[in-house]
Design a protein around this motif. Structure first.
Motif, PDB file in Angstrom:
ATOM      1  N   ALA A 140     -16.908  14.315  52.171  1.00  0.00           N
ATOM      2  CA  ALA A 140     -17.214  13.746  53.489  1.00  0.00           C
ATOM      3  C   ALA A 140     -18.373  14.548  54.080  1.00  0.00           C
ATOM      4  CB  ALA A 140     -15.970  13.808  54.378  1.00  0.00           C
ATOM      5  N   GLY A 144     -19.752  12.648  59.496  1.00  0.00           N
ATOM      6  CA  GLY A 144     -18.845  11.510  59.495  1.00  0.00           C
ATOM      7  C   GLY A 144     -17.749  11.695  60.535  1.00  0.00           C
ATOM      8  N   ILE A 145     -17.720  12.887  61.156  1.00  0.00           N
ATOM      9  CA  ILE A 145     -16.710  13.180  62.186  1.00  0.00           C
ATOM     10  C   ILE A 145     -17.390  13.222  63.559  1.00  0.00           C
ATOM     11  CG2 ILE A 145     -14.966  14.849  62.971  1.00  0.00           C
ATOM     12  CD1 ILE A 145     -14.901  15.847  59.972  1.00  0.00           C
ATOM     13  N   ARG A 146     -18.438  14.067  63.668  1.00  0.00           N
ATOM     14  CA  ARG A 146     -19.149  14.194  64.962  1.00  0.00           C
ATOM     15  C   ARG A 146     -20.249  13.149  65.104  1.00  0.00           C
ATOM     16  NH1 ARG A 146     -20.375  20.172  66.693  1.00  0.00           N
ATOM     17  NH2 ARG A 146     -22.443  19.281  66.600  1.00  0.00           N
ATOM     18  N   CYS A 147     -20.833  12.777  63.966  1.00  0.00           N
ATOM     19  CA  CYS A 147     -21.919  11.779  63.910  1.00  0.00           C
ATOM     20  C   CYS A 147     -23.141  12.256  64.704  1.00  0.00           C
ATOM     21  CB  CYS A 147     -21.474  10.411  64.394  1.00  0.00           C
ATOM     22  SG  CYS A 147     -19.992   9.864  63.515  1.00  0.00           S
ATOM     23  N   ALA A 155     -23.427   8.388  58.668  1.00  0.00           N
ATOM     24  CA  ALA A 155     -22.202   8.681  59.431  1.00  0.00           C
ATOM     25  C   ALA A 155     -21.121   7.644  59.123  1.00  0.00           C
ATOM     26  CB  ALA A 155     -22.511   8.707  60.926  1.00  0.00           C
ATOM     27  N   LYS A 158     -19.639   8.348  55.673  1.00  0.00           N
ATOM     28  CA  LYS A 158     -18.784   9.538  55.598  1.00  0.00           C
ATOM     29  C   LYS A 158     -17.502   9.363  56.409  1.00  0.00           C
ATOM     30  CE  LYS A 158     -21.372  11.919  52.797  1.00  0.00           C
ATOM     31  NZ  LYS A 158     -20.915  12.180  51.426  1.00  0.00           N
ATOM     32  N   ALA A 159     -17.585   8.610  57.524  1.00  0.00           N
ATOM     33  CA  ALA A 159     -16.356   8.261  58.251  1.00  0.00           C
ATOM     34  C   ALA A 159     -15.505   7.368  57.346  1.00  0.00           C
ATOM     35  CB  ALA A 159     -16.695   7.550  59.561  1.00  0.00           C
ATOM     36  N   ILE A 162     -13.493   9.298  54.851  1.00  0.00           N
ATOM     37  CA  ILE A 162     -12.268   9.892  55.413  1.00  0.00           C
ATOM     38  C   ILE A 162     -11.155   8.840  55.426  1.00  0.00           C
ATOM     39  CG2 ILE A 162     -11.254  10.894  57.519  1.00  0.00           C
ATOM     40  CD1 ILE A 162     -14.046  12.266  57.950  1.00  0.00           C
TER      41      ILE A 162
END
Ligand code: NAP
Length: 246
Positions: A140, A144-147, A155, A158-159, A162
């Motif tokens: 990831a 992909g979390i904070r973008c 993003a 990678k999200a 997850i």
């Protein structure tokens, strides 16, 4: 102590960067490695891993192409007999603001970063389920979390990784196969070499540990998740980001 002696691993996007380092750390801990990459170049990555005293074979393969992956995985199973670990690491960037992002750049990033993980997982899933053991580790990213702006394709991919990780973890858990993701922050590789020096300086300032990470930091996390010591961990996203995602 991590002991992967006798284990066989597939690592995608592994001729350079984080994928090569993962292959080397798995090999240092005793695992044999099948390196998959869109091109194998001068095969120096294979020689580097082999020099660590394990079997290493390279397979030129676009991991987002299901037909090609199916053929290559058949060959890998015939060469190695059994697979214990799959690391879905291959990834690309095609950054741009959405108003300027070409459709083909969105599709290319989703194909390599997300579809390929689905394709490779699907290709090995019956084998792992039949063996009632196995480790899948997906790459990831903190983005992909904070973008961040300019990365709607990356993003989203990678999200998506997850989501894929957590869903597959639920599907495979009853058969002893764990599925986890590693989410690197900013790591010194060709991918981050493309960033302007002032952008790198800004990130260093923002990272609590005040430096970019090394591919080995990510590889050590992958080796842990691949080990027996991580047998009771599944569906997790392990940040390797110097505290940036905290
Ligand atoms: P990298 O140095 O660019 O290496 C990626 C590798 O994947 C290259 O060998 C590339 O081949 C290969 N590849 C690309 N498309 C492929 C395809 N369709 N089929 C098979 N192989 C393919 O990248 P990296 O920095 O090591 O990143 C590895 C992973 O970590 C990626 O998933 C990335 O998103 C993730 N990540 C990296 C960072 C970072 O800071 N570097 C941070 C967070 C997450 P070519 O050489 O031919 O392009």
């Amino acid at each position: 102590m991590i002991d992967l002696k006798g284990k066989n691993a597939i690592v995608t996007g592994a001729t350079r960067g984080i994928g090569l380092e993962i292959s080397k750390v798995l090999a240092e801990n005793g695992a044999n490695v099948a390196i998959l990459d869109i091109q194998l170049g001068d095969a120096s990555s294979i020689k580097e891993v082999e020099a660590l005293g394990v079997t290493c074979k390279g397979y030129a393969c676009d991991v987002s192409n299901p037909e090609v992956v199916e053929e290559v995985f058949k060959q890998i199973l015939s060469d190695f007999g059994k697979i214990d670990i799959l690391v879905n690491n291959a990834g690309i960037t095609r950054d741009n603001l959405i108003v300027r992002m070409k459709q083909e750049d969105f599709d290319a990033v989703l194909n390599v970063n997300l579809r390929a993980a689905f394709v490779c997982t699907k290709a090995i899933s019956s084998h792992l389920l039949r063996n009632r053991s196995g480790r899948i580790i997906n790459m990831a990213s903190i983005n992909g979390i904070r973008c961040q702006a300019g990365q709607s394709n990356y993003a989203a991919s990678k999200a998506g990784i997850i989501g894929l990780t957590k869903s597959n973890a639920m599907e495979f858990a009853a058969r002893g196969v764990t599925v986890n993701a590693v989410a690197p922050g900013f790591i010194k590789t060709a991918m981050t070499d493309k960033l302007a020096p002032e952008v790198i300086a800004k990130y260093k300032e923002a990272i609590p540990l005040k430096d970019l990470g090394n591919p080995r930091d990510v590889a050590n996390a992958v080796a842990f998740l691949a080990s027996n010591e991580a047998a009771y961990i599944t569906g997790q996203v392990l940040g390797v980001d110097g505290g940036l995602g905290s």
